[in-house]
Design a protein around this motif. Structure first.
Motif, PDB file in Angstrom:
ATOM      1  N   ALA A 287       0.830  -1.197   0.000  1.00  0.00           N
ATOM      2  CA  ALA A 287       0.000   0.000   0.000  1.00  0.00           C
ATOM      3  C   ALA A 287       0.869   1.253   0.000  1.00  0.00           C
ATOM      4  CB  ALA A 287      -0.919   0.010   1.215  1.00  0.00           C
ATOM      5  N   LYS A 288       0.308   2.337  -0.481  1.00  0.00           N
ATOM      6  CA  LYS A 288       1.029   3.611  -0.509  1.00  0.00           C
ATOM      7  C   LYS A 288       1.240   4.175   0.893  1.00  0.00           C
ATOM      8  CE  LYS A 288      -0.907   4.738  -5.047  1.00  0.00           C
ATOM      9  NZ  LYS A 288      -1.805   5.652  -5.806  1.00  0.00           N
ATOM     10  N   LYS A 289       0.394   3.772   1.819  1.00  0.00           N
ATOM     11  CA  LYS A 289       0.575   4.174   3.212  1.00  0.00           C
ATOM     12  C   LYS A 289      -0.056   3.122   4.102  1.00  0.00           C
ATOM     13  CE  LYS A 289      -3.522   7.210   3.360  1.00  0.00           C
ATOM     14  NZ  LYS A 289      -3.988   8.577   3.681  1.00  0.00           N
ATOM     15  N   ALA A 324       0.390  -2.196  16.881  1.00  0.00           N
ATOM     16  CA  ALA A 324      -0.243  -2.225  18.199  1.00  0.00           C
ATOM     17  C   ALA A 324       0.414  -1.226  19.149  1.00  0.00           C
ATOM     18  CB  ALA A 324      -0.183  -3.639  18.779  1.00  0.00           C
ATOM     19  N   ASP A 325       1.738  -1.137  19.106  1.00  0.00           N
ATOM     20  CA  ASP A 325       2.425  -0.164  19.955  1.00  0.00           C
ATOM     21  C   ASP A 325       2.009   1.265  19.612  1.00  0.00           C
ATOM     22  OD1 ASP A 325       3.857  -1.960  21.503  1.00  0.00           O
ATOM     23  OD2 ASP A 325       5.571  -2.000  20.132  1.00  0.00           O
ATOM     24  N   THR A 326       1.889   1.539  18.321  1.00  0.00           N
ATOM     25  CA  THR A 326       1.476   2.875  17.894  1.00  0.00           C
ATOM     26  C   THR A 326       0.047   3.167  18.336  1.00  0.00           C
ATOM     27  OG1 THR A 326       2.945   2.725  15.983  1.00  0.00           O
ATOM     28  CG2 THR A 326       1.227   4.382  15.891  1.00  0.00           C
ATOM     29  N   LEU A 341      -0.864   7.252  13.693  1.00  0.00           N
ATOM     30  CA  LEU A 341      -1.019   5.832  13.394  1.00  0.00           C
ATOM     31  C   LEU A 341      -0.039   5.335  12.346  1.00  0.00           C
ATOM     32  CD1 LEU A 341      -4.912   5.468  13.495  1.00  0.00           C
ATOM     33  CD2 LEU A 341      -3.239   4.987  15.290  1.00  0.00           C
ATOM     34  N   ARG A 342       0.677   6.246  11.673  1.00  0.00           N
ATOM     35  CA  ARG A 342       1.683   5.835  10.690  1.00  0.00           C
ATOM     36  C   ARG A 342       3.098   5.802  11.276  1.00  0.00           C
ATOM     37  NH1 ARG A 342       1.089   8.824   4.930  1.00  0.00           N
ATOM     38  NH2 ARG A 342       2.686   7.248   4.407  1.00  0.00           N
ATOM     39  N   LYS A 343       3.244   6.033  12.551  1.00  0.00           N
ATOM     40  CA  LYS A 343       4.587   6.157  13.124  1.00  0.00           C
ATOM     41  C   LYS A 343       5.455   4.912  12.929  1.00  0.00           C
ATOM     42  CE  LYS A 343       4.069   9.713  16.690  1.00  0.00           C
ATOM     43  NZ  LYS A 343       4.161   9.989  18.145  1.00  0.00           N
ATOM     44  N   TRP A 344       4.854   3.745  12.861  1.00  0.00           N
ATOM     45  CA  TRP A 344       5.610   2.506  12.733  1.00  0.00           C
ATOM     46  C   TRP A 344       5.985   2.200  11.290  1.00  0.00           C
ATOM     47  CZ3 TRP A 344       3.482  -1.678   9.937  1.00  0.00           C
ATOM     48  CH2 TRP A 344       2.160  -1.492   9.521  1.00  0.00           C
ATOM     49  N   GLU A 345       5.366   2.896  10.355  1.00  0.00           N
ATOM     50  CA  GLU A 345       5.446   2.524   8.945  1.00  0.00           C
ATOM     51  C   GLU A 345       6.872   2.563   8.391  1.00  0.00           C
ATOM     52  OE1 GLU A 345       3.996   4.433   4.704  1.00  0.00           O
ATOM     53  OE2 GLU A 345       2.709   4.720   6.456  1.00  0.00           O
ATOM     54  N   LYS A 346       7.616   3.605   8.664  1.00  0.00           N
ATOM     55  CA  LYS A 346       8.942   3.763   8.060  1.00  0.00           C
ATOM     56  C   LYS A 346       9.866   2.605   8.423  1.00  0.00           C
ATOM     57  CE  LYS A 346      12.923   6.881   7.722  1.00  0.00           C
ATOM     58  NZ  LYS A 346      13.523   8.179   8.152  1.00  0.00           N
TER      59      LYS A 346
END
Length: 422
Positions: A287-289, A324-326, A341-346
């Motif tokens: 996904a893009k995000k 889950a942590d985020t 909610l995107r903090k873990w993505e990178k």
């Protein structure tokens, strides 16, 4: 079964390994979690081999002890067979990392997923099987819950602060917002079945995953020993090559590829096929995000990577743990925005990219034997990727030397997966 209430903290869509892992962690931390699964478990799923670092998310949720007590085949190593049928020495995980995580498992996903889902129930997750999620509800750009329909009942709404889409490749949100990006390099397909009475090694080699290359290097077979004397055997190759053969049926195509795999033929000689042939077409995407306002994507709902190095279960459970942590932090801050909610993505995508790089190097024909002989000090970094220790920057020391090796072998520069802007 715990009753499903009309108002919960988190809704999880999908009861596979990513959904059950995220739900368990959130419930263990005091949140009210409802999980909806359209099927009734146990149900069939592919992706049967674990790699060592799946140990850590299972240890976190408490599922690890159930795995230690299970009947699943123990896996200590991986082996490779080249296109000429030559078998490599076993690659024992313990030799690189002398830790209990270096013993992992080969699992029937119908049984493993059922075990994980029941573990979520035991930890307070309100699980409802046989319930289809019809849509994710939004107020403006904010996800606020879902509309569900249990079998034989009328639809109803469940409101929540966060919706986790863990619905696998049939993901609800990725298509709603046009977020799916197919991998431009990994346009593969898989064709597989199961055998009873196929050859098995003994002792600690019994559970080894074997990667068997076909002649001409057009594809490769997985060979995964499961319990009850069953072996999963499937071929992966470019979709155009594997499946577009006129009107040939899957069985004919499968045995045409077996004929090109001298390392496989003696292993299934005398064995009995005990299941249908199954096909999964072009499947590498992301996904893009990974999240938006009030929602996030985990596991296959976010993306799927070629199964060469058996990274599927690791990526599913790790994305669930990170997300889950985020989400726990989001509740502590009462901030359910996309940014939160995107903090873990990178970090997660970086790990995914590291596995992808080694997958692409294999398909491009880069010689890992030559690479390790030329750069012996980097063998540990290669091993880290293979066991799933990919969410750290240390392994990035590989890429410069691999670029140099590609130039020496006349290969074009590696093409990373570049996410589209959102």
């Amino acid at each position: 079964m715990n009753p499903i209430t009309q108002q919960v903290d988190v809704v999880v869509v999908g009861g596979g390994p990513s959904g059950s892992t995220a739900a368990t962690i959130l419930a263990q931390n005091g949140l009210k979690v409802a999980l909806f699964e359209r099927d009734h478990f146990p149900r069939f799923h592919i992706g049967e081999s674990m790699i060592p670092n799946t140990f850590y998310p299972m240890q976190r949720t408490g599922l690890l002890q159930k795995m230690k007590n299970s009947h699943f085949v123990k896996k200590y190593s991986v082996q490779f067979i080249d296109q000429y049928g030559r078998l490599s020495e076993p690659f024992y995980f313990w030799e690189h990392k002398p830790h209990e995580s270096s013993q992992t498992w080969q699992v029937r996903r119908s049984e493993f997923d059922h075990l994980a889902l029941n573990h979520a129930r035991e930890n307070g997750v309100a699980v409802q099987e046989g319930t289809r999620v019809l849509e994710v509800l939004f107020e403006g750009e904010q996800a606020v819950g879902v509309r569900v329909q249990p079998e034989g009942s009328s639809p109803y709404e469940v409101r929540s602060k966060v919706v986790i889409d863990a619905s696998g490749q049939s993901t609800l949100i990725i298509d709603r917002f046009g977020l799916r990006q197919w991998d431009p390099l990994l346009k593969k397909a898989a064709l597989w079945t199961y055998w009873k009475g196929a050859y098995r090694d003994t002792g600690k080699d019994e559970g080894a995953t074997i990667v068997i290359q076909t002649q001409g290097k057009k594809g490769w077979f997985w060979y995964i020993p499961l319990h009850d004397d069953i072996v999963s055997v499937g071929v992966v190759a470019d979709g155009e090559y594997l499946l577009k053969r006129g009107n040939k049926d899957p069985e004919t195509i499968y045995f045409e590829e077996v004929a090109k795999a001298p390392g496989l033929q003696p292993r299934i000689r005398g064995a009995t096929r005990c299941d249908i042939f199954r096909i999964q077409k072009e499947y590498s995407y992301r996904a893009k995000k990974a999240a938006g306002n009030g929602w996030c994507l985990i596991g296959d709902a976010f993306g799927f990577l070629d199964p060469l190095y058996s990274s599927g279960l690791l990526m599913a459970m790790t994305s669930a743990s990170m997300a889950a942590d985020t989400i726990l932090e989001a509740f502590a801050r009462q901030d359910f925005s996309e940014a939160q909610l995107r903090k873990w993505e990178k970090t997660y995508v970086q790990g995914m990219d590291r596995v992808r790089r080694l997958v692409c190097e294999y398909y491009d024909g880069l010689s890992f034997g030559r690479f390790v002989r030329k750069y012996p000090h980097l063998k540990g970094a290669v091993t880290d990727v293979l066991i799933g220790d990919v969410f750290k920057d240390d392994v990035d020391v590989l890429w410069g030397p691999m670029d140099e090796m590609r130039r020496e072998q006349g290969l074009p520069p590696y093409e990373p997966f570049v996410a589209a802007a959102v």
